[in-house]
Design an enzyme around this catalytic site. Structure first.
Site, PDB file in Angstrom:
ATOM      1  N   LYS A  93       6.157  59.988  59.143  1.00  0.00           N
ATOM      2  CA  LYS A  93       4.817  59.589  58.749  1.00  0.00           C
ATOM      3  C   LYS A  93       4.244  58.575  59.247  1.00  0.00           C
ATOM      4  O   LYS A  93       3.525  57.625  58.727  1.00  0.00           O
ATOM      5  CB  LYS A  93       5.086  59.135  56.930  1.00  0.00           C
ATOM      6  N   CYS A  94       4.316  58.641  60.619  1.00  0.00           N
ATOM      7  CA  CYS A  94       3.815  57.577  61.733  1.00  0.00           C
ATOM      8  C   CYS A  94       2.556  58.369  62.312  1.00  0.00           C
ATOM      9  O   CYS A  94       2.559  59.625  62.628  1.00  0.00           O
ATOM     10  CB  CYS A  94       4.908  57.338  62.482  1.00  0.00           C
ATOM     11  N   GLY A  95       1.635  57.468  62.804  1.00  0.00           N
ATOM     12  CA  GLY A  95       0.540  58.036  63.669  1.00  0.00           C
ATOM     13  C   GLY A  95       1.434  58.405  64.888  1.00  0.00           C
ATOM     14  O   GLY A  95       0.350  59.311  65.529  1.00  0.00           O
ATOM     15  N   THR A 102       3.771  60.357  65.017  1.00  0.00           N
ATOM     16  CA  THR A 102       4.769  61.659  64.723  1.00  0.00           C
ATOM     17  C   THR A 102       4.371  62.777  65.614  1.00  0.00           C
ATOM     18  O   THR A 102       5.233  63.683  65.859  1.00  0.00           O
ATOM     19  CB  THR A 102       4.517  61.813  63.194  1.00  0.00           C
TER      20      THR A 102
END
Length: 159
Positions: free
Chosen positions: A34-36, A38
């Site tokens: 759930k990371c930018g 990803t």
């Protein structure tokens, strides 16, 4: 101690000896779903597809220490990676890369290849460590470094 002296656990709970990766070029990445950053999973898979036959291995280590961006359990993380990015490289169990609970393998990586201004701390998800075939040549890359930008470094180590 060498990186090959460490053992890790894969996302299915099986112990993996890093000595299995001797004579291979290994890219180690702390990941999060759930990371930018990803979407870098897609670029990692492209690298793996392109260089696997020449001796590249990619090891993804999910980590929930940065903004709680990897909250799931192993099965959930694997399902996400498969459905969203169809990854075929090894996914390990979720670990800590900083603090008192830092996995010993990550301690070794951070000591061998400090970051900017000698900092050993991992700053964010998708920090990358590229390890040469001998296990000695270790280079750290920032999270914003796209996997595609590593091609020439990988090719140099595969020679």
């Amino acid at each position: 101690m060498s990186i090959y002296d460490h053992k890790v656990i894969d996302n299915k709970g099986k112990e993996v000896s890093l000595s299995d990766y001797k004579d291979k070029v290994v890219l180690v990445v702390n990941t999060a779903s759930k990371c930018g950053f990803t979407p870098q999973y897609a670029g990692l898979q492209e690298l793996y597809t392109k260089y696997k036959e020449e001796g590249l291995e990619i090891l993804a280590f999910p980590c929930n220490q940065f903004g709680g961006q990897e909250p799931g359990e192993s099965e959930e993380i694997a399902s996400f990676c498969d459905l969203q990015f169809n990854i075929s490289f090894p996914l390990m169990e979720k670990i800590d890369v900083n603090g008192d609970g830092t996995h010993p393998f990550y301690e070794e990586l951070k000591n061998s290849a400090p970051g900017l201004l000698g900092s050993k701390k991992i700053k964010w998800n998708f920090t990358k460590f590229l390890i040469g075939k001998n296990g000695q040549s270790i280079t750290r890359f920032a999270p914003q470094t796209k996997p595609s930008e590593l091609s020439s470094n990988i090719e140099d180590l595969l020679k």
